[in-house]
Enzyme design. Structure first.
Site, PDB file in Angstrom:
ATOM      1  N   GLU A  96      -2.740  -0.245   6.933  1.00 39.90           N
ATOM      2  CA  GLU A  96      -3.315  -0.202   5.577  1.00 39.90           C
ATOM      3  C   GLU A  96      -2.714   0.934   4.767  1.00 39.90           C
ATOM      4  O   GLU A  96      -2.189   1.895   5.337  1.00 39.90           O
ATOM      5  CB  GLU A  96      -4.830   0.035   5.676  1.00 39.90           C
ATOM      6  CG  GLU A  96      -5.674  -1.159   5.307  1.00 39.90           C
ATOM      7  CD  GLU A  96      -5.644  -1.547   3.836  1.00 39.90           C
ATOM      8  OE1 GLU A  96      -4.627  -1.379   3.146  1.00 39.90           O
ATOM      9  OE2 GLU A  96      -6.679  -2.057   3.370  1.00 39.90           O
ATOM     10  N   ARG A 163       2.750   0.650  -7.862  1.00 38.64           N
ATOM     11  CA  ARG A 163       2.903   0.437  -6.416  1.00 38.64           C
ATOM     12  C   ARG A 163       4.276   0.898  -5.938  1.00 38.64           C
ATOM     13  O   ARG A 163       4.457   1.304  -4.795  1.00 38.64           O
ATOM     14  CB  ARG A 163       2.763  -1.050  -6.077  1.00 38.64           C
ATOM     15  CG  ARG A 163       1.373  -1.622  -6.249  1.00 38.64           C
ATOM     16  CD  ARG A 163       1.317  -3.019  -5.637  1.00 38.64           C
ATOM     17  NE  ARG A 163       0.152  -3.774  -6.052  1.00 38.64           N
ATOM     18  CZ  ARG A 163      -1.056  -3.686  -5.495  1.00 38.64           C
ATOM     19  NH1 ARG A 163      -1.266  -2.874  -4.490  1.00 38.64           N
ATOM     20  NH2 ARG A 163      -2.057  -4.417  -5.928  1.00 38.64           N
TER      21      ARG A 163
HETATM   22  P1  IMP Z   1     -12.363   0.147   1.265  1.00 38.70           P
HETATM   23  O1  IMP Z   1     -11.926   1.108   2.352  1.00 38.70           O
HETATM   24  O2  IMP Z   1     -12.941  -1.118   1.788  1.00 38.70           O
HETATM   25  O3  IMP Z   1     -13.256   0.842   0.271  1.00 38.70           O
HETATM   26  O4  IMP Z   1     -11.154  -0.362   0.406  1.00 38.70           O
HETATM   27  C1  IMP Z   1      -9.932   0.176   0.444  1.00 38.70           C
HETATM   28  C2  IMP Z   1      -9.119  -0.497  -0.654  1.00 38.70           C
HETATM   29  O5  IMP Z   1      -9.518   0.026  -1.937  1.00 38.70           O
HETATM   30  C3  IMP Z   1      -7.673  -0.132  -0.496  1.00 38.70           C
HETATM   31  O6  IMP Z   1      -6.992  -1.059   0.292  1.00 38.70           O
HETATM   32  C4  IMP Z   1      -7.203  -0.091  -1.935  1.00 38.70           C
HETATM   33  O7  IMP Z   1      -6.809  -1.378  -2.340  1.00 38.70           O
HETATM   34  C5  IMP Z   1      -8.402   0.317  -2.730  1.00 38.70           C
HETATM   35  N1  IMP Z   1      -8.391   1.785  -3.022  1.00 38.70           N
HETATM   36  C6  IMP Z   1      -9.231   2.711  -2.536  1.00 38.70           C
HETATM   37  N2  IMP Z   1      -8.932   3.943  -2.999  1.00 38.70           N
HETATM   38  C7  IMP Z   1      -7.856   3.784  -3.792  1.00 38.70           C
HETATM   39  C8  IMP Z   1      -7.038   4.707  -4.559  1.00 38.70           C
HETATM   40  O8  IMP Z   1      -7.233   5.935  -4.606  1.00 38.70           O
HETATM   41  N3  IMP Z   1      -5.990   4.157  -5.248  1.00 38.70           N
HETATM   42  C9  IMP Z   1      -5.714   2.826  -5.233  1.00 38.70           C
HETATM   43  N4  IMP Z   1      -6.437   1.936  -4.522  1.00 38.70           N
HETATM   44  C10 IMP Z   1      -7.501   2.405  -3.811  1.00 38.70           C
HETATM   45 MG    MG Z   2      -5.399  -2.345  -0.097  1.00 40.79          MG
END
Ligand code: IMP
Ligand code: MG
Length: 175
Positions: A96, A163
């Site tokens: 990830e 990205r």
């Molecule tokens: P979570 O851990 O389920 O909250 O989701 C993680 C996802 O949220 C990641 O794969 C990103 O797509 C998005 N995300 C979380 N923090 C950031 C950030 O600081 N920048 C860009 N995307 C983020």
């Molecule tokens: Mg992601």
């Protein structure tokens, strides 16, 4: 509103750390093969860079997931694209870009675990532990632990942009 990107982790720092992660994975899987599962879209960059630094045989697959709107607390994610191949009996490393609340990975690890891989580990380029709301996501390989700031680059987007930045930056808004 215009925004500015402030460098948090330089291209050199990120590349050096990805090399170290690749070396750690190569050591841990010596004599074995690994299947890297990259999580689209953000995880593509780290998955490919990591693959280039791993010296044991590597194969690649990708999944695309999205959180259900409005039911965030349920932690249910929608599978947009599933794997192309079976993972039963394989050494899987899920890759990830960032782990934030951990909801996505919490769901995904259970989902993939049901398919009986030989082993399953988790690698993330970035981790924001202060934001975690689940307690069942164990990260085996972490690039960098970062504070609770919104970051872009190396796969991470703001509104689908940035990205492609080869470094990690913090988005700063100016009006
Ligand atoms: P979570 O851990 O389920 O909250 O989701 C993680 C996802 O949220 C990641 O794969 C990103 O797509 C998005 N995300 C979380 N923090 C950031 C950030 O600081 N920048 C860009 N995307 C983020
Ligand atoms: Mg992601």
């Amino acid at each position: 509103m215009a925004e500015k990107i402030k460098v948090l982790l330089s291209e050199e720092e990120v590349n050096k750390r990805v090399l170290e992660l690749g070396q750690a994975i190569s050591k841990d899987y010596e004599g074995e093969e690994v299947l890297l599962i990259g999580i689209l879209k953000g995880g593509v960059f780290i998955t490919c860079e990591l693959a280039k630094r791993i010296s044991v045989p590597v194969s690649l697959d990708f999944m695309s997931v999205s959180s259900y709107q409005g039911t965030q607390s349920s932690g249910v994610v929608k599978i947009i694209k599933d794997l192309d191949q079976a993972i039963e009996g394989k050494n899987v490393v899920v890759v990830e870009d960032i782990i934030d609340t951990g909801r996505t990975l919490s769901y995904l690890l259970k989902y993939l675990g049901n398919r009986n891989p030989k082993s399953m580990r988790l690698c993330t380029l970035l981790d924001k532990p202060d934001r975690r709301v689940v307690d069942d996501v164990k990260v085996d390989y972490t690039g960098f632990v970062i504070p609770d700031e919104f970051v872009v680059g190396f796969g991470l987007d703001y509104d689908q942009r940035y990205r492609n930045l080869p470094y990690i930056g913090v988005v700063e808004f100016e009006d």
